[in-house]
Design a protein around this motif. Structure first.
Motif: not given
Length: 350
Positions: A79-98
């Motif tokens: 994936g890309d770095l946004l995907d990697l950050l989502q894995y790292h921060l889970e659980p996190v809502a997508y708007p909060d990830l952005l």
């Protein structure tokens, strides 16, 4: 305060991903400091960011290949770095990830050119999930196929609709050439039963074993938090969660009534999202440091959620070795000796 909130209302995931990619090395050093740079790549064990070499992130665009793209060579996830950050921060809502990604970049909100709002996950992961579902749908039952031969050759006699076989799965070799290799397919699903990806175990048609390629076991789609499931897992009180597919099915061969969830790796075992309906979670781990850490993390989380966690450890490196070396009767007796003293009430035996 209102102005600060509004500035995140129309963040563009694609533009944020590009922004992260342009600062790929700084991103990796900030979020995954236990990794290390090797040439044009940041290396680490997996999406957890632990020390290791399995997962690599491309730091600079080279030869037409974009910076910020990553691949886990152990699972095939990418994936890309946004995907990697989502894995790292889970659980996190997508708007909060952005929002967190935009905060990290320290930039003004990135708005799509057409002014449209974009709060949905990036297209690439969705395409991978859909590709995984489509690939699994192309499979056929494994009975009398090479996949059947492979599993029975490892002493396994526990199957189910989560398994399928395809005689010629497409694969891109390291030199860019196209390969078509037979594969055991396994459906990865979430707690609602929705398929989120497909595990591929590439096989050698001559030997009946694993194909002689780099990383013969790969994942297409989303594995994090999900698993390959067997038995009546949606209505069980006891669920056995394990690491590798073969190891989990080895436990299932000894306990044919047990509901099973194979998470494929130690890291994904630690991140498994178990059904809230279960009373007891049996964690079948490999006999190594990674398995011990994963089991401990999962058990602590389950305990905090009011679920009784019990850890089952293989006698050898993993449960498939226990099965092939000792046979199914001996493995069943050993599991019985581990399970019965821990819980007087369970639905693992008739």
């Amino acid at each position: 305060m209102t102005q600060n909130t509004n500035r995140f209302e129309r963040l563009d995931a694609g533009a944020i991903s590009s922004g992260l990619a342009s600062h790929a090395e700084a991103f990796c050093r900030h979020w995954f400091p236990e990794g290390r740079r090797v040439g044009n790549y940041w290396q680490m064990a997996d999406v957890s960011g632990a020390k290791g070499r399995s997962l690599v992130v491309r730091l600079q665009t080279h030869g037409g290949r974009q910076a910020g793209k990553w691949t886990d060579n152990a699972t095939g996830e990418h994936g890309d770095l946004l995907d990697l950050l989502q894995y790292h921060l889970e659980p996190v809502a997508y708007p909060d990830l952005l929002r967190q990604a935009a905060d990290y970049l320290g930039e003004a909100p990135v708005v799509p050119d057409d002014g449209a709002s974009n709060n949905e996950p990036s297209v690439a992961p969705n395409r991978q999930i859909e590709a995984g579902r489509r690939l699994f749908s192309y499979g056929r039952p494994i009975k009398t196929t090479l996949a059947d031969t492979y599993l029975r050759g490892r002493g396994i006699a526990r199957f189910g609709p989560a398994l399928a076989f395809h005689p010629s799965v497409y694969l891109r070799a390291e030199d860019g050439s196209r390969l078509e290799i037979p594969a055991l397919l396994a459906a990865i699903s979430d707690n609602a039963g929705k398929i989120t990806g497909c595990s591929r175990v590439f096989l050698d048609a001559k030997t009946g074993g694993l194909a002689d390629i780099e990383a013969p076991k790969r994942v297409l789609g989303r594995l994090h938090g999900n698993a390959i499931r067997f038995g009546k897992w949606s209505s069980c009180t006891d669920l056995i969660a394990g690491e590798g597919l073969e190891n989990t099915l080895s436990v299932g061969t000894a306990l044919p009534r047990a509901a099973l969830a194979s998470c494929l790796t130690a890291n994904h075992l630690a991140a498994f999202t178990y059904p809230s309906s279960i009373k007891r979670l049996w964690i079948a781990r490999d006999n190594d440091d990674a398995g011990e850490r994963a089991a401990s993390r999962l058990a602590n989380r389950a305990g905090a959620d009011g679920i009784e966690p019990f850890v089952l450890t293989s006698e050898r490196d993993d449960f498939n070795l226990d099965l092939t070396e000792d046979g199914v009767t001996a493995l069943r007796r050993r599991l019985a000796a581990l399970i019965k003293p821990l819980a007087t009430e369970h639905d693992l035996w008739p």
